[in-house]
Design a protein around this motif. Structure first.
Motif, PDB file in Angstrom:
ATOM      1  N   LEU A 174       0.089   0.526 -11.701  1.00  0.00           N
ATOM      2  CA  LEU A 174      -0.686   0.057 -10.428  1.00  0.00           C
ATOM      3  C   LEU A 174      -2.172   0.562 -10.665  1.00  0.00           C
TER       4      LEU A 174
ATOM      5  N   SER B 255       0.819  -1.308  -0.006  1.00  0.00           N
ATOM      6  CA  SER B 255      -0.057  -0.045   0.109  1.00  0.00           C
ATOM      7  C   SER B 255       0.840   1.156   0.043  1.00  0.00           C
TER       8      SER B 255
ATOM      9  N   LEU C 156      -5.071  -1.929  -3.946  1.00  0.00           N
ATOM     10  CA  LEU C 156      -4.009  -1.713  -4.865  1.00  0.00           C
ATOM     11  C   LEU C 156      -3.571  -3.035  -5.432  1.00  0.00           C
TER      12      LEU C 156
ATOM     13  N   SER D 171       2.524   8.789  -3.758  1.00  0.00           N
ATOM     14  CA  SER D 171       1.422   8.982  -4.994  1.00  0.00           C
ATOM     15  C   SER D 171       2.143   9.886  -6.178  1.00  0.00           C
TER      16      SER D 171
ATOM     17  N   ARG E 182      -5.030   1.788  -8.627  1.00  0.00           N
ATOM     18  CA  ARG E 182      -5.352   2.347  -7.201  1.00  0.00           C
ATOM     19  C   ARG E 182      -6.771   2.668  -7.139  1.00  0.00           C
TER      20      ARG E 182
END
Length: 299
Positions: free
Chosen positions: A53, A22, A60, A38, A55
């Motif tokens: 990824l 995460s 995730l 991020s 998200r």
């Protein structure tokens, strides 16, 4: 000159996210904030022109491109680690994590001694061991190495043979007292046989024998069959249910204690190979290479 690899800091953050699962956990591990993580992922995806990824606020997951980039990046950073150790004179200072999958036969009768010696020599390596009688998908399930039995198909895997394990026939003294001791291959055919059913085919695994005429692959008509755990055939034989074929390294101590008796030594001589395998497109880390070397000590 423009920096070609100025984005490597963002790659390290991507690897941390993949390892910890995460953005928040990666931020804690890196002593930064989730927003910094991020933004780094966004820059990396923009640089590559591909989403790595998926998200959401609750989950995730890795895209196919992300999985490929992860594997190749891990291999690249492993090469950098190796180079730095060599330059610093710390080639023997091996550290990290190795995920290893092994079958029950190898796990219970070969691995403990080898892993103990390995752990003493490389205390900074953490081994995560999976014991299962199935062929794990090394790439999809995130394993660095696996120990496999028998001939290996051409599957893009690199194999290093660990040993050719000798086979023998055994039964318990109680069984032989009741049923008699076979003196020939023909007499063996009349005995109760305990056989393993191969999960890949659902068929009885043939017994590998060698007589005066050469190699013989014999599939008995079994009295009892065992699936999933091949060690079950030895346990049943030790309790008097019949004859089984197993590896010397599994039954040696029981023969020494008188719990089992070797039969028809004139039919022995065949072996099955155990090999360590890893994905061909990924160079093993220094820790994984060290573990392969330790496993090879079984020869």
């Amino acid at each position: 000159m423009a920096r070609r690899y100025g984005h490597l800091g963002d790659v390290e953050i991507f690897l941390a996210v993949a390892e910890h699962g995460s953005l928040t956990a990666a931020a804690v591990a890196l002593a930064t904030t989730a927003s910094v993580v991020s933004r780094a992922l966004g820059r990396l995806e923009q640089h590559l022109g591909s989403q790595l990824l998926r998200r959401t606020t609750r989950s995730l997951s890795m895209t196919d491109a992300g999985q490929l980039y992860l594997e190749q990046s891990l291999a690249a950073f492993a090469l950098i680690d190796d180079a730095e150790r060599a330059i610093l004179g710390q080639a023997d200072d091996v550290a990290g994590r190795v995920r290893l999958s092994v079958p029950t036969t190898y796990a219970h009768y070969r691995l403990p001694r080898l892993l103990d010696a390995f752990s003493r020599q490389y205390p900074q390596v953490r081994v995560e061991l999976n014991i299962a009688n199935r062929n794990v998908d090394l790439v999809a399930e995130g394993f660095d190495l696996a120990v496999r039995l028998g001939d290996l198909p051409d599957s893009g895997m690199v194999a290093r043979k660990l040993e050719d394990a000798s086979l023998c026939l055994v039964a318990s003294p109680d069984y032989l007292k009741r049923a008699g001791t076979p003196a020939s291959f023909e007499e063996l055919r009349q005995h109760a046989c305990i056989c393993f059913v191969m999960p890949s085919t659902g068929r009885v695994s043939p017994w590998l024998l060698r007589d005066a005429s050469g190699d013989v692959d014999w599939s008995p008509a079994p009295r009892v069959t065992v699936s999933d755990d091949v060690l079950g055939v030895v346990s049943l034989a030790a309790h008097g249910l019949g004859v089984c074929q197993s590896y010397d390294f599994i039954v040696r101590e029981r023969i020494g204690r008188g719990e089992l008796v070797e039969l028809l030594p004139q039919l022995r001589g065949r072996t099955r190979a155990f090999s360590a395998i890893y994905a061909g497109h990924r160079r093993p880390s220094a820790a994984a290479r060290a573990l392969i070397g330790a496993l090879s000590a079984a020869r």
